[in-house]
Design an enzyme around this catalytic site. Sequence first.
Site, PDB file in Angstrom:
ATOM      1  N   ASP A 185       0.841  -1.205   0.000  1.00 33.98           N
ATOM      2  CA  ASP A 185       0.000   0.000   0.000  1.00 33.98           C
ATOM      3  C   ASP A 185       0.870   1.246   0.000  1.00 33.98           C
ATOM      4  OD1 ASP A 185      -2.750  -0.979   2.199  1.00 33.98           O
ATOM      5  OD2 ASP A 185      -2.003  -1.732   0.284  1.00 33.98           O
ATOM      6  N   TYR A 203       2.310   1.933  -3.351  1.00 25.97           N
ATOM      7  CA  TYR A 203       1.245   2.427  -4.225  1.00 25.97           C
ATOM      8  C   TYR A 203       0.956   3.902  -3.915  1.00 25.97           C
ATOM      9  CZ  TYR A 203      -3.233   3.227  -6.348  1.00 25.97           C
ATOM     10  OH  TYR A 203      -4.242   3.781  -7.085  1.00 25.97           O
ATOM     11  N   ASP A 204       0.841   4.210  -2.613  1.00 26.57           N
ATOM     12  CA  ASP A 204       0.559   5.592  -2.190  1.00 26.57           C
ATOM     13  C   ASP A 204       1.610   6.564  -2.716  1.00 26.57           C
ATOM     14  OD1 ASP A 204      -0.909   5.073   1.117  1.00 26.57           O
ATOM     15  OD2 ASP A 204      -1.702   4.976  -0.921  1.00 26.57           O
ATOM     16  N   SER A 264     -33.849  10.254  17.029  1.00 26.10           N
ATOM     17  CA  SER A 264     -33.955   8.870  17.451  1.00 26.10           C
ATOM     18  C   SER A 264     -35.434   8.560  17.736  1.00 26.10           C
ATOM     19  CB  SER A 264     -33.108   8.726  18.714  1.00 26.10           C
ATOM     20  OG  SER A 264     -32.891   7.390  18.963  1.00 26.10           O
ATOM     21  N   LEU A 265     -35.716   7.447  18.390  1.00 30.80           N
ATOM     22  CA  LEU A 265     -37.100   7.126  18.723  1.00 30.80           C
ATOM     23  C   LEU A 265     -37.219   6.886  20.219  1.00 30.80           C
ATOM     24  CD1 LEU A 265     -37.949   4.530  15.921  1.00 30.80           C
ATOM     25  CD2 LEU A 265     -39.009   6.769  16.210  1.00 30.80           C
ATOM     26  N   GLU A 283     -32.961   2.510   6.423  1.00 32.76           N
ATOM     27  CA  GLU A 283     -32.014   1.662   7.142  1.00 32.76           C
ATOM     28  C   GLU A 283     -31.312   0.717   6.173  1.00 32.76           C
ATOM     29  OE1 GLU A 283     -32.522   2.595  10.217  1.00 32.76           O
ATOM     30  OE2 GLU A 283     -31.429   1.175  11.470  1.00 32.76           O
ATOM     31  N   LYS A 325     -46.332   4.765  14.209  1.00 28.46           N
ATOM     32  CA  LYS A 325     -46.307   6.183  13.822  1.00 28.46           C
ATOM     33  C   LYS A 325     -47.724   6.700  13.633  1.00 28.46           C
ATOM     34  CE  LYS A 325     -41.909   5.543  11.508  1.00 28.46           C
ATOM     35  NZ  LYS A 325     -41.167   5.349  10.258  1.00 28.46           N
ATOM     36  N   CYS A 360       1.668 -13.537  34.966  1.00 31.40           N
ATOM     37  CA  CYS A 360       3.037 -13.367  35.476  1.00 31.40           C
ATOM     38  C   CYS A 360       3.349 -14.365  36.594  1.00 31.40           C
ATOM     39  CB  CYS A 360       3.253 -11.945  35.970  1.00 31.40           C
ATOM     40  SG  CYS A 360       2.375 -11.597  37.498  1.00 31.40           S
ATOM     41  N   CYS A 391       3.272  -6.692  36.087  1.00 33.10           N
ATOM     42  CA  CYS A 391       2.644  -7.804  35.362  1.00 33.10           C
ATOM     43  C   CYS A 391       2.267  -7.333  33.953  1.00 33.10           C
ATOM     44  CB  CYS A 391       1.399  -8.249  36.125  1.00 33.10           C
ATOM     45  SG  CYS A 391       0.358  -9.372  35.193  1.00 33.10           S
TER      46      CYS A 391
END
Length: 714
Positions: free
Chosen positions: A54, A57-58, A103-104, A195, A335, A456, A476
């Site tokens: 990657d 490529y970058d 939201s509900l 959704e 609703k 440990c 530890c």
Amino acid sequence: MYTQEQTLQIKKLSEQLLQSTEKKNISVAIESLRKVLRFHEYRYYVMNDPLVSDFEYDQLYKLLEKIEEENPQLITKDSPTQRVGSSLNAGFETVQHLVPMLSLENSYNADDLIDWDRKAKELTGLDKIEYCIEPKFDGASISLIYENDILICAATRGDGVEGEDITNNIKQIRSIPLSAPFAEYGIQQIEIRGEVIMSKKSFTKYNDWLAEQGQSALANPRNAASGSLRMKDPKEVAKRNLEAFLYHVSYYIKDDRIKMTDDSKNVHSVNRQPSTVNLLNTHAGTLQLLWECGFRSPQKEKLVVHGIDEVIKHVHDFEEMRDTLPYEIDGMVVKVNDFALQDKMGMTTHHPRWAIAFKFKARQATTKLINVEFQVGRTGAVTPVAKLNPVYIGGVTVSSISVHNEEYIKEKDLKLGDHVLIERAGDVIPQIVKSLPELRDGTETEIEFPTHCPVCNSKLFKEETEAVWRCINIECEAQVVERIIHFVSKDAMDIKSFGEANVRKFYELKLLKDIPGIYHLDFNAFNSIEGFGKKSIDNLQAAIEASKQQPLHRLIYALGIRFVGETTAKTLANAIENLFDLQHKSEEELKQLEDVGVKVAQSIFQFFHNEQNIEMLYELQKAGLQFKNEKREAIAAGGLSGQTFLFTGTLAKLKRSEAEAMAEQHGGKIVTGVSAKLNYLVVGEDAGSKLEKAKKINTIKIITEDEFLQLVNQ
Ligand code: IVH
């Protein structure tokens, strides 16, 4: 075919050309660079068999970008830099939702629904209301904007106010049309919500594929859907077979200039029956309009009923058959059908008053307890974790569950090899309800608690008053790693792109051994780690650098002092000017602070009298972290210093938590109740008893949200 060697050669030549003043060969170079890039894209995306990393490529891509930037006349439409749609999503842009994505409100039983119906009747003045009921799809919410019939933007919900632009990924979902005949309805622009889901079948298939690739399985279809929407590569999204239900129009702009002809009606129509009613007057009409325009709306799944009794019957009937559906639903949404009534009822900042979700009951399943593993946490607490035969329950595959401590195991009568009943309700973490002793065959064995740390091997201790066993070896490994994970976590120093997996990886590779090590990472060593391109290293480096500016209270919380949560960390930060001041505070002095009891004071005192801890603090200070209390400095310069605040009711502009943080940032203090010690009561919509009480105390100033904002801005 370009081998890695040939690729590097072309890169080198291009770099040389870029630096020289000789421009005549640049068009040849740019074209070969493009060819190389296209070839490697093909190897990566189509063949799934890359020849270069990657990172390499970058580098090539950036080089091409640079040459094109300096020679814009040479940019071609088919240059890899000019891709749209099928190119990688290079991070998602933020989009502001024109209408907030709310939201509900939730309900869990018939009484809740009856209560809600009563309020709806009060608000509308009616004695029976028409409701439209449809499934509550368990996926990721999206918003789609169509302009002149073309999908122009798709976004995630985000925090409801701002989401992310995921148009390229949404275009991979075949049930979402790229164009739809809204003009036929005189609509010039429209925003649709719904959704994105992954069917149960696709979810299982996808997990099987992941397992074949040696990758870990996804937890549930909802996570699979929301994770897919944020993938970098739209082609990967395409592979996941996502689906979408659209159920809401948040706004539309009509354009009377659009001429509707009989001809146009036949052009794109998918499911259309000529309709005469204005569909956008009711919810059921909206579902029909969306259906006619080629969207998958819950047109067949919905039911219109009169009065709450029919609603209650229907949601229960539907719950009975939920397992026969090809996708997950976690409840039903009720609703108010008529939009005029919806408008009358309005909304709070959180949810519309005209809709309510009816959440289905927790689902239970039985499985076998195979083993108990013991995990060591940040404070050395040893937690038993039950390993189970994986079982799919309530939308999640469960294979391990914490069983807390010895007493809990006794209480639930758990043995290795037992059949156990487990339960999961909504987003709640799965729980073991009980063992099923009637299914024992005599092969079950007791769960033995270790006497020594599983990591440990030092001896474990248990205080009389506590239920947990602890490893008290501060070095530890398990504890060290957990402490680093806590330090970088979101509520602590919030070092983005670090995360639990990376902490573990860096620790294993010995690139990181303790908290101060975060600020001395050797990034050169990262190039060889798989999955770490230049971009991820840059992001990580920037996030670490940014964390040095985190306010003192976050640093105190990040240190992971036992019993010091976010609130106590704030109290401590407010009480000092410099972190080292805590070294000189006695237990008595600490106990004077709000919320600091004997145990907490003792723990803080011990922390600041431990040599290793002090050494760590010096190293962090040297690394440039914020040890000073900037807020106190600000207070000295004015602000809301010494003033107490309390918020009540629903605020219109700010979230409660934002408003409180704002008051604190300016030196104010939040109190929990109305008393003579309160200076300001900030009142939002539907304020109740606190307001009444405050009115009786003369000294309290009762102000609105806007007045509060003015006060802060002063
Ligand atoms: S209506 C203002 N209808 O549930 C409109 N939401 O828990 C509010 N959801 O954020 C949404 N199925 O993502 C609505 N049939 C449905 C739904 C639905 C699923 C999701 C939606 C919402 C969340 C609230």
